[in-house]
Write a protein that holds these residues in place. Structure first.
Motif, PDB file in Angstrom:
ATOM      1  N   UNK A 218       0.834  -1.202   0.000  1.00 36.44           N
ATOM      2  CA  UNK A 218       0.000   0.000   0.000  1.00 36.44           C
ATOM      3  C   UNK A 218       0.870   1.254   0.000  1.00 36.44           C
ATOM      4  N   UNK A 219       0.363   2.310  -0.614  1.00 36.89           N
ATOM      5  CA  UNK A 219       1.053   3.593  -0.636  1.00 36.89           C
ATOM      6  C   UNK A 219       0.614   4.392   0.595  1.00 36.89           C
ATOM      7  N   UNK A 220       1.467   4.415   1.606  1.00 36.72           N
ATOM      8  CA  UNK A 220       1.072   5.004   2.887  1.00 36.72           C
ATOM      9  C   UNK A 220       1.164   6.526   2.895  1.00 36.72           C
ATOM     10  N   UNK A 221       1.629   7.114   1.806  1.00 37.40           N
ATOM     11  CA  UNK A 221       1.591   8.566   1.693  1.00 37.40           C
ATOM     12  C   UNK A 221       0.137   9.046   1.751  1.00 37.40           C
ATOM     13  N   UNK A 222      -0.739   8.343   1.025  1.00 38.81           N
ATOM     14  CA  UNK A 222      -2.147   8.733   1.009  1.00 38.81           C
ATOM     15  C   UNK A 222      -2.834   8.409   2.336  1.00 38.81           C
ATOM     16  N   UNK A 223      -2.376   7.361   2.999  1.00 39.04           N
ATOM     17  CA  UNK A 223      -2.900   7.048   4.333  1.00 39.04           C
ATOM     18  C   UNK A 223      -2.510   8.165   5.309  1.00 39.04           C
ATOM     19  N   UNK A 224      -1.298   8.691   5.152  1.00 41.10           N
ATOM     20  CA  UNK A 224      -0.853   9.803   5.983  1.00 41.10           C
ATOM     21  C   UNK A 224      -1.695  11.052   5.757  1.00 41.10           C
ATOM     22  N   UNK A 225      -2.026  11.315   4.487  1.00 40.20           N
ATOM     23  CA  UNK A 225      -2.913  12.448   4.175  1.00 40.20           C
ATOM     24  C   UNK A 225      -4.258  12.264   4.877  1.00 40.20           C
ATOM     25  N   UNK A 226      -4.769  11.040   4.844  1.00 40.00           N
ATOM     26  CA  UNK A 226      -6.037  10.738   5.500  1.00 40.00           C
ATOM     27  C   UNK A 226      -5.957  11.015   7.000  1.00 40.00           C
ATOM     28  N   UNK A 227      -4.830  10.662   7.622  1.00 38.61           N
ATOM     29  CA  UNK A 227      -4.657  10.892   9.060  1.00 38.61           C
ATOM     30  C   UNK A 227      -4.642  12.390   9.379  1.00 38.61           C
TER      31      UNK A 227
END
Length: 285
Positions: A8-17
């Motif tokens: 998974x690309x956790x950059x976008x998960x970080x944006x979500x956080x």
């Protein structure tokens, strides 16, 4: 599932956080308007702390966070519990109206896709029975409140009076436009928070915005009626995405990534809020 999590690309998960935290900020700022109207101003730092603790406690018992927010107001700001709780109910009424608009939008945009899903998973008969029981109980309660003179009922009427003052604050206060603007910002961050994670997986980044709205609505309802969506959120999200030809494994992984990331945010900020809470001076009655 493990493969999806690894790649998974956790950059976008970080944006979500980050967007999730902004939702906390906007909600804390919005709360000040109703509190000021009922005559109990509260600073932004305390509001954010109380809201973070409330979200944290909602992971244990559904809606216990709202009670904790009102209790903290009473303990630290001398706000009568019924009035403080009334402002929180007022917020939830407004939020529920916004959620209903999202539900209506989802049904209009995706009815043909959702029809079979709704017929299979919505217990219409059970909801009808619960509705009848609710109406009957409400009618009996209203009759007792109007005509009963027993000390217990009179005490309840006194509490309801304070509760109604808090609830009506959102409709009577002079700062209605800033309040509703903050509400729009809150829900804007919610939908973007959910939407940004679709780009974390190759399989989900192709889904339409209509599919995102549907999944977002189902996820919001799941969180609202359970202890933070624990055990239900990923499964229902996977079933929704399966309607849009997303493999069930990918849908499950997406649901778990969204839910886990928000769980981490809730635990981190809830834990920090518990550490910060003793820095506020308790008010004596």
């Amino acid at each position: 599932m493990k493969s999806y999590f690894v790649h998974a690309n956790y950059f976008y998960v970080g944006i979500s956080a980050v967007l999730a935290f902004l939702g906390y900020v906007f909600r804390a700022y919005r709360w000040k308007y109703t509190l000021e109207y009922i005559g109990y101003p509260s600073d932004f730092k305390f509001n954010l702390t109380a809201i973070s603790i409330g979200y944290f406690l909602n992971l244990t018992i559904p809606r216990s966070g709202e009670i904790s927010r009102a209790a903290l107001l009473t303990q630290y700001k001398n706000v009568p519990f019924d009035k403080g709780f009334g402002t929180i109910i007022a917020e939830r009424i407004v939020d529920f109206i916004i959620l209903l608009l999202f539900i209506l939008t989802a049904v209009i945009l995706e009815f043909s896709t959702l029809r079979n899903f709704l017929l299979e998973y919505i217990p219409v008969k059970t909801l009808f029975v619960l509705g009848v029981i609710g109406l009957a109980s409400g009618a009996i309660g209203l009759y007792l409140l109007i005509y009963s003179k027993t000390p217990f009922i009179l005490k309840i009427k006194e509490k309801i009076s304070g509760l109604s003052q808090g609830i009506m604050s959102v409709f009577k206060m002079p700062n209605k436009l800033p309040f509703f603007f903050q509400t729009i910002l809150i829900w804007f961050t919610y939908i973007l928070m959910f939407y940004s994670v679709i780009y974390a997986l190759d399989e989900t980044r192709i889904i339409s915005f209509g599919a995102v709205i549907v999944a977002f609505v189902i996820g919001s309802l799941t969180i609202a009626f359970t202890n933070g969506g624990f055990g239900f959120f990923p499964v229902l999200i996977a079933k929704i995405l399966l309607l849009y030809n997303i493999p069930e494994e990918a849908g499950n992984a997406f649901g778990w990534i969204v839910w886990t990331s928000q769980l981490i945010v809730t635990i981190i900020f809830g834990g920090l809020a518990f550490l910060i809470l003793p820095t506020f001076a308790k008010k004596s009655n």
